[in-house]
Structure formats: structure tokens, C-alpha cells
Design a protein around this motif. Structure first.
Motif, mmCIF file in Angstrom:
data_model
loop_
_atom_site.group_PDB
_atom_site.id
_atom_site.type_symbol
_atom_site.label_atom_id
_atom_site.label_comp_id
_atom_site.label_asym_id
_atom_site.label_seq_id
_atom_site.Cartn_x
_atom_site.Cartn_y
_atom_site.Cartn_z
ATOM 1 N N TRP A 432 0.826 -1.205 0.000
ATOM 2 C CA TRP A 432 0.000 0.000 0.000
ATOM 3 C C TRP A 432 0.864 1.261 0.000
ATOM 4 O O TRP A 432 0.536 2.250 -0.664
ATOM 5 N N SER A 433 1.971 1.236 0.729
ATOM 6 C CA SER A 433 2.869 2.395 0.743
ATOM 7 C C SER A 433 3.458 2.642 -0.633
ATOM 8 O O SER A 433 3.584 3.786 -1.089
ATOM 9 N N LEU A 434 3.813 1.567 -1.307
ATOM 10 C CA LEU A 434 4.388 1.698 -2.637
ATOM 11 C C LEU A 434 3.398 2.335 -3.601
ATOM 12 O O LEU A 434 3.739 3.267 -4.341
ATOM 13 N N TRP A 435 2.167 1.838 -3.576
ATOM 14 C CA TRP A 435 1.162 2.417 -4.468
ATOM 15 C C TRP A 435 0.892 3.887 -4.120
ATOM 16 O O TRP A 435 0.696 4.726 -5.004
ATOM 17 N N GLY A 436 0.884 4.197 -2.822
ATOM 18 C CA GLY A 436 0.663 5.588 -2.422
ATOM 19 C C GLY A 436 1.754 6.502 -2.935
ATOM 20 O O GLY A 436 1.486 7.614 -3.434
ATOM 21 N N VAL A 437 3.011 6.058 -2.812
ATOM 22 C CA VAL A 437 4.136 6.864 -3.295
ATOM 23 C C VAL A 437 4.062 7.055 -4.800
ATOM 24 O O VAL A 437 4.293 8.155 -5.327
ATOM 25 N N LEU A 438 3.721 5.997 -5.528
ATOM 26 C CA LEU A 438 3.650 6.097 -6.984
ATOM 27 C C LEU A 438 2.540 7.050 -7.424
ATOM 28 O O LEU A 438 2.718 7.851 -8.358
ATOM 29 N N ILE A 439 1.384 6.985 -6.759
ATOM 30 C CA ILE A 439 0.277 7.887 -7.121
ATOM 31 C C ILE A 439 0.652 9.334 -6.815
ATOM 32 O O ILE A 439 0.420 10.249 -7.627
ATOM 33 N N LEU A 440 1.250 9.560 -5.623
ATOM 34 C CA LEU A 440 1.650 10.914 -5.256
ATOM 35 C C LEU A 440 2.702 11.450 -6.221
ATOM 36 O O LEU A 440 2.659 12.620 -6.633
ATOM 37 N N ALA A 441 3.657 10.590 -6.606
ATOM 38 C CA ALA A 441 4.695 11.026 -7.539
ATOM 39 C C ALA A 441 4.093 11.390 -8.892
ATOM 40 O O ALA A 441 4.513 12.358 -9.541
ATOM 41 N N THR A 442 3.091 10.632 -9.327
ATOM 42 C CA THR A 442 2.435 10.933 -10.605
ATOM 43 C C THR A 442 1.739 12.286 -10.547
ATOM 44 O O THR A 442 1.813 13.097 -11.491
ATOM 45 N N LEU A 443 1.040 12.555 -9.425
ATOM 46 C CA LEU A 443 0.366 13.851 -9.269
ATOM 47 C C LEU A 443 1.372 14.996 -9.248
ATOM 48 O O LEU A 443 1.148 16.061 -9.854
ATOM 49 N N LEU A 444 2.494 14.792 -8.550
ATOM 50 C CA LEU A 444 3.513 15.841 -8.493
ATOM 51 C C LEU A 444 4.112 16.119 -9.866
ATOM 52 O O LEU A 444 4.351 17.282 -10.238
ATOM 53 N N LEU A 445 4.360 15.060 -10.632
ATOM 54 C CA LEU A 445 4.893 15.256 -11.983
ATOM 55 C C LEU A 445 3.910 16.038 -12.848
ATOM 56 O O LEU A 445 4.298 16.932 -13.618
ATOM 57 N N GLY A 446 2.622 15.704 -12.713
ATOM 58 C CA GLY A 446 1.617 16.442 -13.475
ATOM 59 C C GLY A 446 1.554 17.910 -13.063
ATOM 60 O O GLY A 446 1.447 18.809 -13.909
ATOM 61 N N TRP A 447 1.625 18.154 -11.730
ATOM 62 C CA TRP A 447 1.574 19.539 -11.250
ATOM 63 C C TRP A 447 2.800 20.319 -11.711
ATOM 64 O O TRP A 447 2.701 21.484 -12.109
ATOM 65 N N MET A 448 3.981 19.680 -11.687
ATOM 66 C CA MET A 448 5.203 20.350 -12.124
ATOM 67 C C MET A 448 5.135 20.681 -13.612
ATOM 68 O O MET A 448 5.545 21.767 -14.044
ATOM 69 N N ALA A 449 4.598 19.741 -14.410
ATOM 70 C CA ALA A 449 4.476 20.018 -15.841
ATOM 71 C C ALA A 449 3.514 21.175 -16.095
ATOM 72 O O ALA A 449 3.758 22.049 -16.944
ATOM 73 N N TRP A 450 2.402 21.201 -15.336
ATOM 74 C CA TRP A 450 1.413 22.277 -15.515
ATOM 75 C C TRP A 450 2.007 23.617 -15.106
ATOM 76 O O TRP A 450 1.819 24.632 -15.778
ATOM 77 N N SER A 451 2.781 23.643 -13.985
ATOM 78 C CA SER A 451 3.397 24.888 -13.522
ATOM 79 C C SER A 451 4.420 25.388 -14.531
ATOM 80 O O SER A 451 4.508 26.592 -14.815
ATOM 81 N N THR A 452 5.215 24.475 -15.075
ATOM 82 C CA THR A 452 6.215 24.867 -16.073
ATOM 83 C C THR A 452 5.549 25.450 -17.309
ATOM 84 O O THR A 452 6.015 26.450 -17.885
ATOM 85 N N LEU A 453 4.444 24.854 -17.733
ATOM 86 C CA LEU A 453 3.732 25.349 -18.912
ATOM 87 C C LEU A 453 3.182 26.753 -18.671
ATOM 88 O O LEU A 453 3.242 27.628 -19.546
ATOM 89 N N ARG A 454 2.647 27.032 -17.467
ATOM 90 C CA ARG A 454 2.121 28.369 -17.146
ATOM 91 C C ARG A 454 3.231 29.405 -17.183
ATOM 92 O O ARG A 454 3.058 30.515 -17.701
ATOM 93 N N GLN A 455 4.398 29.056 -16.627
ATOM 94 C CA GLN A 455 5.506 30.008 -16.619
ATOM 95 C C GLN A 455 5.971 30.325 -18.038
ATOM 96 O O GLN A 455 6.326 31.462 -18.358
ATOM 97 N N MET A 456 5.967 29.297 -18.912
ATOM 98 C CA MET A 456 6.385 29.537 -20.297
ATOM 99 C C MET A 456 5.406 30.465 -21.011
ATOM 100 O O MET A 456 5.803 31.339 -21.790
ATOM 101 N N LYS A 457 4.106 30.315 -20.743
ATOM 102 C CA LYS A 457 3.111 31.181 -21.380
ATOM 103 C C LYS A 457 3.258 32.631 -20.901
ATOM 104 O O LYS A 457 3.123 33.581 -21.668
#
Length: 461
Positions: A432-457
Motif C-alpha cells: 500500500w505504501s508503494l502504491w501511495g508513493v507512486l500515485i503521489l509522484a504521478t500527481l507531483l509530476l503532473g503539477w510540475m508540468a502544468w506549472s512549467t507550462l504556465r511560466q512559459m506562457k
């Protein structure tokens, strides 16, 4: 942003550690049952037929949930093999008649060969030893061999030449000719060499000559270069061993059920036994029927036809006349169906007697550590063991010396019991810890990509 990246990298490294954690090694209690094995003699390897209880207790058709443990509970390498149904008996040696051919270097070998011949009362030609006068200028030209007497030709695979031990340091290509009447000779197709060489304390000896399947009664042996051969002391024929059917274990089927259709009979084996044949014995005298055998490994699978034939149990002038055996290719299916042709009334009201012939696997294992050893079987957790070849590289004679069959097999005993046959459902916090870390990491990667895209615009604006 930097803190989030550090957190993401740390989480991924930690989750990788969870993935890489090694699987827990199998222990004796991971298996339902076990059988104690007590060695009777000291040996590096042991071999025994797999006990019937193992087939009844395993959960895998490939016997993958079977392991060997030593007295300290450590796993031992093992190997399973199916013995052949037909085994060749050991070869045997028998002497052949040997006649030296003395003559001048220009003498006709044909005439030299005929000097030993005579006719028997049955009109056959045979050879007999005679005391012949040898001139001073005569030398040993070769040898004449009579491979067998009588009408029946033995199954000769080769001839084996014998010479004095002090005759060393030679290698001679030989010419072999064959004849049925000592007058017409034809060459043997196989090349032949006799040799006895020594070097650095090692000795290389080549004394066996393979023969074609249909070799004639007489063989003439000379050197290819025409020189005198080494003096032979004897020649033996190597006779092939006869094929012997391996003795099988017999299981009597005690529960036979009638099927839905007339002439159908169903029965089940107690385990995945390697079946090689069956005997179907009609319950009533003077019964002759045609039957077919079907099997399947699963109750829901389709039936596969395994064998068919006629079986009968007759009484002729108070003498029993029976044919009840059915041969089949080896199979380990558990569920069986017997179908009887109803022409002529089938098997009647009495159920047939069914005897199953089966040939158990041979189990070999390395005797590492102290005994007694434990054969453990029946586990939902065990996976198929990696195939091991314990005696690769050893000759058959060496294997016979290394492997002992002197081992006492005990009665089955409970280890983990029936609980070992099912997978335990429990809360696994690591998973369960492994799945939690993987889901959280996926959300963080998505948030980082979205933040980077906003800064570029914003920069473009």
C-alpha cells in the motif's frame, strides 16, 4: 520548486527500495506435508522414486511445489526425471573363434582362410583350430574371425580386440572384410583402427570396432598397409542388451461411477500420476467389447482420447482367455472416462475392475549438510523450481558410483497443513505504501508540468 523536486526524487528512490526487497525464502512450514528421508549409506547424491503421497499432495501439475531440506532446514538442489518405459539391459561380452593367418607376403589370403574350414553334418561351414606347419618365411598376415555358431545370429554391436599389455606405441588402420562362405568376400563399410598409445603417464587405447547391423558370420582382419598386425590374444563380440519393459506401480480404482450415457464410466485418480497404461477387466465372464479411454486434467476441460481397443474375458474349455490391457502415451491427467461400445450388450450389470499402471518420477538430490532430509510438498506460495542438472559431465559409470539408492522413506507428516495450500490474504503495508508513493509522484509530476507550462506562457506574453 526545488523542494518539490527533492521530495519527488526521494520518494522514487524509496519506492525502488520497496520493489527491490528480496522475496522471503521458502521454509518448511510453507508446505502442507513432508516425508522424512533417512540415508542408509554415505553418498554425495541420492535417488529414489517419488512416493505416491507426493502426487496426491502437490498443487502444481509440474510438481513445482516440491522442495528438499536438510537437517538444518536449508534448501537442497534436486532434479526430477521420468524414466523411460523401455530400458535397455546391459551389454555382454562373449569370445569369438580367432584364427591367425600365417603366410608369405605374396600368399593368397583366400587360400589361407580356407585352411581352417570344414563342413558340419548339417551342411554348414565352420572353422576349427588346426596344427599347421609354419614355414620360416611365413609371417602373420591377419586374422580370421567366426562371430557365431549355429543358425541364429546374435545381436552383435561390435567386436573388442585384446592384445598383450606390453604391446604399446602403435596405431594401425585395419581392413575388415566379411563373408558367409569363406569364398566370396566383401568389404565392411565401417572404418576401423586399433591403437595403444602412451604419453605423459596417460594411455589411449582403441580396441572396439563397431559393426554394421547385418554383418556376415566370418570376418577377415588385416592391416591396410599389408604389414603384420599386432598379435591378438583374444577377440570378444559385444552383444546388445535386450529391451526390458520397466516394472510399473499398480493402482486399483475403487470408485467407478456410471456416466449419463449407457456404457460411460467415470473415475478419478488420487493425484497427477504419470500413467502409462490401464487394465480394464470385465466383471462378467464371457464378455467381449470394444472400449475407448478418455482423460482430462480439469473437470471443465474437453475430453482427450488416449487409447482404444478390444477387451475380453472368456472361458474356453474351462481355460481362461483374457485380453484386458490398454497401452497409452504417458499422461498425468487426473480425470478419466471409459466408453464401452454397447453392441453385444456392453459390460453388463457388473462394474469393471480398472487397474492403472504408472511409472513414478525419479528424484535426485544433493546431500548437502546433515540429515535426516525432508521432502516437502504442497504449497500455494512455492513457484516452479529452476531446473537443475546435478550430474552433467559425469559418465554413466561415474553417476552409478556417485548416486546411492540406499535411503529409507518415512510416512507423510503435517508441516504447515492445509493452510499452506491457500494464499493468505493479509494487509501488506509495504504494497500500500508503494502504491501511495507512486500515485503521489504521478500527481507531483503532473503539477510540475502544468506549472512549467504556465511560466512559459507568461514569459511569451
Amino acid at each position: 520548486m526545488t523542494m518539490w523536486r527533492v521530495f519527488l526524487i526521494t520518494a522514487l528512490v524509496w519506492s525502488g527500495g520497496l520493489w527491490a526487497e528480496p522475496e522471503k525464502a521458502l521454509e518448511q512450514n510453507d508446505f502442507a506435508w513432508g516425508i522424512t528421508l533417512e540415508p542408509g549409506a554415505s553418498s554425495p547424491f541420492y535417488q529414489l522414486p517419488l512416493p505416491p503421497a507426493v502426487y496426491e499432495g502437490v498443487t502444481r501439475g509440474d510438481l513445482g511445489d516440491l522442495r528438499l531440506f536438510n537437517g538444518k532446514g536449508r534448501l537442497l538442489p534436486h532434479e526430477l526425471s521420468l524414466p523411460p518405459r523401455i530400458k535397455m539391459a546391459d551389454e555382454s561380452l562373449a569370445p569369438v573363434k580367432l584364427f591367425p593367418l600365417f603366410g608369405t607376403r605374396t600368399a593368397d589370403l583366400q587360400l589361407l582362410s580356407m585352411r581352417f574350414s570344414r563342413s558340419t553334418e548339417q551342411g554348414q561351414l565352420t572353422l576349427e583350430q588346426r596344427q599347421l606347419h609354419r614355414d620360416r618365411n611365413e609371417v602373420l598376415r591377419g586374422y580370421l574371425l567366426q562371430l557365431w555358431d549355429g543358425e541364429e545370429r546374435p545381436a552383435i554391436r561390435a567386436i573388442k580386440l585384446q592384445w598383450a599389455s606390453e604391446s604399446q606405441g602403435f596405431i594401425h588402420p585395419l581392413r575388415l572384410e566379411q563373408s558367409d562362405d569363406l569364398s566370396r568376400w566383401r568389404p565392411l563399410a565401417s572404418a576401423a583402427v586399433m591403437a595403444d598409445l602412451g604419453y605423459s603417464g596417460e594411455r589411449l587405447i582403441k580396441r572396439e570396432i563397431e559393426l554394421p547391423k547385418k554383418t556376415a558370420r566370418y570376418i577377415r582382419l588385416t592391416r591396410v598397409d599389408g604389414e603384420s598386425p599386432i598379435e591378438l590374444t583374444a577377440v570378444d563380440r559385444v552383444i546388445k542388451g535386450r529391451s526390458v519393459i520397466q516394472p510399473t506401480s499398480i493402482l486399483n480404482i475403487t470408485t467407478i461411477q456410471r456416466g449419463e450415457q449407457p456404457g460411460d464410466y467415470r473415475f478419478e485418480l488420487p493425484g497427477r500420476l504419470p500413467v502409462t497404461g490401464m487394465n480394464v477387466i470385465p466383471g462378467e465372464q464371457n464378455t467381449l467389447v470394444r472400449v475407448s479411454l478418455y482423460s482430462r486434467d480439469d473437470e471443465q476441460a474437453a475430453w482427450t482420447r488416449r487409447s482404444s481397443g478390444r477387451v475380453y474375458r472368456l472361458q474356453v474349455n474351462e481355460t481362461p482367455f483374457e485380453q484386458t490391457s490398454l497401452t497409452l502415451n504417458r499422461t498425468s491427467d487426473r480425470y478419466w472416462k471409459l466408453t464401452v461400445d454397447q453392441v453385444g450388450g456392453g459390460l453388463g450389470e457388473v462394474l469393471p475392475t480398472i487397474r492403472v499402471n504408472w511409472l513414478p518420477h525419479q528424484l535426485q538430490f544433493a546431500a548437502r549438510g546433515e540429515g535426516p532430509y525432508l521432502l516437502a510438498y504442497g504449497s500455494a506460495r512455492a513457484k516452479a523450481a529452476q531446473a537443475a542438472s546435478l550430474l552433467n559431465g559425469f559418465t554413466p559409470l561415474e553417476q552409478e558410483q556417485l548416486v546411492s539408492q540406499s535411503i529409507a522413506v518415512g510416512e507423510p507428516l503435517a508441516l504447515g497443513g492445509p493452510a499452506a495450500l491457500t494464499v493468505e490474504r493479509s494487509y501488506d503495508w509495504k504494497q500500500w505504501s508503494l502504491w501511495g508513493v507512486l500515485i503521489l509522484a504521478t500527481l507531483l509530476l503532473g503539477w510540475m508540468a502544468w506549472s512549467t507550462l504556465r511560466q512559459m506562457k507568461r514569459a511569451d506574453g
